[in-house]
Scaffold this active site. Sequence first.
Site, PDB file in Angstrom:
ATOM      1  N   CYS A 142       0.757  -1.053  -0.125  1.00 35.83           N
ATOM      2  CA  CYS A 142       0.014  -0.163   0.115  1.00 35.83           C
ATOM      3  C   CYS A 142       0.811   1.361  -0.005  1.00 35.83           C
ATOM      4  O   CYS A 142       1.645   1.596  -1.036  1.00 35.83           O
ATOM      5  CB  CYS A 142      -1.111  -0.094   1.144  1.00 35.83           C
ATOM      6  SG  CYS A 142      -2.323   1.118   0.875  1.00 35.83           S
ATOM      7  N   LYS A 163     -11.944   7.908  -1.534  1.00 33.71           N
ATOM      8  CA  LYS A 163     -11.279   6.884  -0.910  1.00 33.71           C
ATOM      9  C   LYS A 163     -11.576   5.650  -1.434  1.00 33.71           C
ATOM     10  O   LYS A 163     -12.837   5.399  -1.512  1.00 33.71           O
ATOM     11  CB  LYS A 163     -11.352   6.875   0.539  1.00 33.71           C
ATOM     12  CG  LYS A 163     -10.455   5.710   1.399  1.00 33.71           C
ATOM     13  CD  LYS A 163     -10.776   5.857   2.710  1.00 33.71           C
ATOM     14  CE  LYS A 163      -9.654   4.835   3.636  1.00 33.71           C
ATOM     15  NZ  LYS A 163      -9.871   4.748   5.017  1.00 33.71           N
ATOM     16  N   SER A 192      -7.604   0.038   0.928  1.00 35.43           N
ATOM     17  CA  SER A 192      -7.936   1.307   1.679  1.00 35.43           C
ATOM     18  C   SER A 192      -6.927   2.325   1.491  1.00 35.43           C
ATOM     19  O   SER A 192      -6.174   2.393   2.131  1.00 35.43           O
ATOM     20  CB  SER A 192      -7.858   0.738   3.142  1.00 35.43           C
ATOM     21  OG  SER A 192      -8.417   1.655   4.054  1.00 35.43           O
ATOM     22  N   HIS A 235      -4.186  -4.677   0.427  1.00 28.00           N
ATOM     23  CA  HIS A 235      -4.070  -5.183   1.895  1.00 28.00           C
ATOM     24  C   HIS A 235      -4.251  -6.544   2.057  1.00 28.00           C
ATOM     25  O   HIS A 235      -5.237  -6.915   2.741  1.00 28.00           O
ATOM     26  CB  HIS A 235      -4.649  -4.333   3.038  1.00 28.00           C
ATOM     27  CG  HIS A 235      -3.848  -2.851   3.183  1.00 28.00           C
ATOM     28  ND1 HIS A 235      -2.608  -2.831   3.889  1.00 28.00           N
ATOM     29  CD2 HIS A 235      -4.489  -1.777   2.948  1.00 28.00           C
ATOM     30  CE1 HIS A 235      -2.464  -1.622   4.137  1.00 28.00           C
ATOM     31  NE2 HIS A 235      -3.530  -0.856   3.407  1.00 28.00           N
ATOM     32  N   GLU A 237      -2.842  -8.439   3.454  1.00 24.24           N
ATOM     33  CA  GLU A 237      -2.493  -9.064   5.194  1.00 24.24           C
ATOM     34  C   GLU A 237      -3.666  -8.779   5.951  1.00 24.24           C
ATOM     35  O   GLU A 237      -3.590  -9.295   7.208  1.00 24.24           O
ATOM     36  CB  GLU A 237      -0.974  -8.340   5.396  1.00 24.24           C
ATOM     37  CG  GLU A 237      -1.294  -7.168   6.191  1.00 24.24           C
ATOM     38  CD  GLU A 237      -1.535  -5.966   4.989  1.00 24.24           C
ATOM     39  OE1 GLU A 237      -1.514  -4.747   5.398  1.00 24.24           O
ATOM     40  OE2 GLU A 237      -1.567  -6.191   3.752  1.00 24.24           O
ATOM     41  N   ARG A 249     -14.067   3.411  13.542  1.00 22.79           N
ATOM     42  CA  ARG A 249     -13.281   4.356  13.947  1.00 22.79           C
ATOM     43  C   ARG A 249     -13.619   5.866  13.415  1.00 22.79           C
ATOM     44  O   ARG A 249     -13.816   6.794  14.245  1.00 22.79           O
ATOM     45  CB  ARG A 249     -11.850   4.075  13.845  1.00 22.79           C
ATOM     46  CG  ARG A 249     -10.794   5.026  14.297  1.00 22.79           C
ATOM     47  CD  ARG A 249      -9.661   5.110  13.441  1.00 22.79           C
ATOM     48  NE  ARG A 249      -9.565   5.047  12.018  1.00 22.79           N
ATOM     49  CZ  ARG A 249      -8.519   4.767  11.312  1.00 22.79           C
ATOM     50  NH1 ARG A 249      -7.552   4.192  11.719  1.00 22.79           N
ATOM     51  NH2 ARG A 249      -8.758   4.873  10.130  1.00 22.79           N
TER      52      ARG A 249
END
Length: 319
Positions: A142, A163, A192, A235, A237, A249
């Site tokens: 990323c 985004k 992301s 991502h 992972e 969040r």
Amino acid sequence: MPVKVIKNLPAIEDLRADNIFVMDSERARSQNIRPLNLLVVNLMPRKTVTETQLLRLLSNTPLQIDVDFLYTATHEVKNTQQHHLDSFYKSFDEVRARFYDGMIVTGAPVEQLEFEEVDYWEEFLEIMDWSKSHVYSTLHICWGAQAGLYARYGIEKVDLSRKLCGIYENSVENPKHPLFRGFNDSFFCPHSRYTASDEVELSALTDFEILSKSHDTGLSVLTKSNLREVYLFGHLEYDRETLSWEYHRDKNAGLEPDFPENYFPEDDDTKQPRMTWSSAASLFFSNWLNYAVYQGTPYVVERLSKHLEADYDFNNHEN
């Protein structure tokens, strides 16, 4: 085979709960086996979460792996206790004399800053320069991919209209490539990010191959032909809950975040997210360890310095 880490690292218990074999450093000393030496440059704020995610994927291989974690000393860490860093991390000064078979550079939540505005940018550049002669293969993830391409080749990043957040289907452009052996025709991957590396500039690079892309994400995986540099713009992972945690969040902070696409069942953020990328993630990391690292790096890892400045083809390397 196990991943070897420092004894008492908190991630060990989570990994063992998933029936993943983790060997602490004391037990590993009794084995007469040359492990792969990996360095993880962990730039993520929730470092313990990222540790567990990466170690879970690195364990899916018959290779023993000796993992060091590195933090940037020029950045004030706010989300991880200093005791954890002192116990389980090294600074760049502590590793600069060492040689590593592989290195992973994680993402970081700084992509909306110019690279030079990141407080640890000069240290990052030093790590990139050092890796040319001290690391066999580096996997950039990323922001780590965008930053690596900018540091090495001056490839700018560009702002996206919104985004990119969610789970997206990505192509397998070359199913015979070592990094994608065993893959289906496509795979799912979390993304992301607010930015992307400039595809026009990337297309001008020589000796690189685009291995995966999609209409939604743009480039997903890019690699140098000798596999010394691998750039993953998503991502893989991430675990099941990571995007959910990021979304809630920001939502709870009143930031009105974009809703993750193709993630929550029926787009209901109260439901458990779907996990659709686990097998692809496991296979990708295993392929990177096997084909990009293990089959190319010399048995005597200190011999790296004799070859890596020339950026040689690992298929012609004499172990």
